[in-house]
Write a protein that holds these residues in place. Sequence first.
Motif, short mmCIF file in Angstrom:
data_model
loop_
_atom_site.label_atom_id
_atom_site.label_comp_id
_atom_site.label_asym_id
_atom_site.label_seq_id
_atom_site.Cartn_x
_atom_site.Cartn_y
_atom_site.Cartn_z
N ASP A 28 0.86 -1.23 -0.01
CA ASP A 28 -0.12 0.24 0.13
C ASP A 28 0.97 1.18 0.04
O ASP A 28 1.57 1.44 0.78
CB ASP A 28 -0.99 -0.04 1.18
CG ASP A 28 -1.79 1.14 1.23
OD1 ASP A 28 -2.38 1.86 0.29
OD2 ASP A 28 -2.55 1.35 2.39
N GLU A 31 0.60 3.35 3.10
CA GLU A 31 1.28 2.87 4.11
C GLU A 31 2.96 3.26 4.22
O GLU A 31 3.55 3.93 5.24
CB GLU A 31 1.29 1.45 4.52
CG GLU A 31 1.90 0.75 5.53
CD GLU A 31 1.61 -0.66 5.48
OE1 GLU A 31 2.72 -1.57 5.89
OE2 GLU A 31 0.61 -1.16 5.27
N ASP A 34 3.41 6.93 4.98
CA ASP A 34 3.43 7.44 6.39
C ASP A 34 4.69 7.30 7.18
O ASP A 34 4.81 7.85 8.15
CB ASP A 34 2.49 6.32 7.21
CG ASP A 34 1.09 6.78 7.16
OD1 ASP A 34 0.87 7.68 6.94
OD2 ASP A 34 0.16 5.87 7.42
#
Length: 75
Positions: A28, A31, A34
Amino acid sequence: GGMLLLTTPGPTSQPLLEFLAYRLHVIDEHEIRDHKHYFSPQDLQETFLRAGFLLENIDTQTFIFGMNNIVQVTR
């Protein structure tokens, strides 16, 4: 008296994670975005020392071919 246990990707994992997310799309992208900073074991140790932890209470290790960190900090 408590314990903190955390894992975080290291700097050597950044190119691989970004390739898998942005080129191959097998993990992802959100993700990976982040991850604002990729910490080395030394970065983590210095961060906890600045926060007031004692060196003997900070245990940093790497895993998965050195691309990830695991840190155990006790107080």
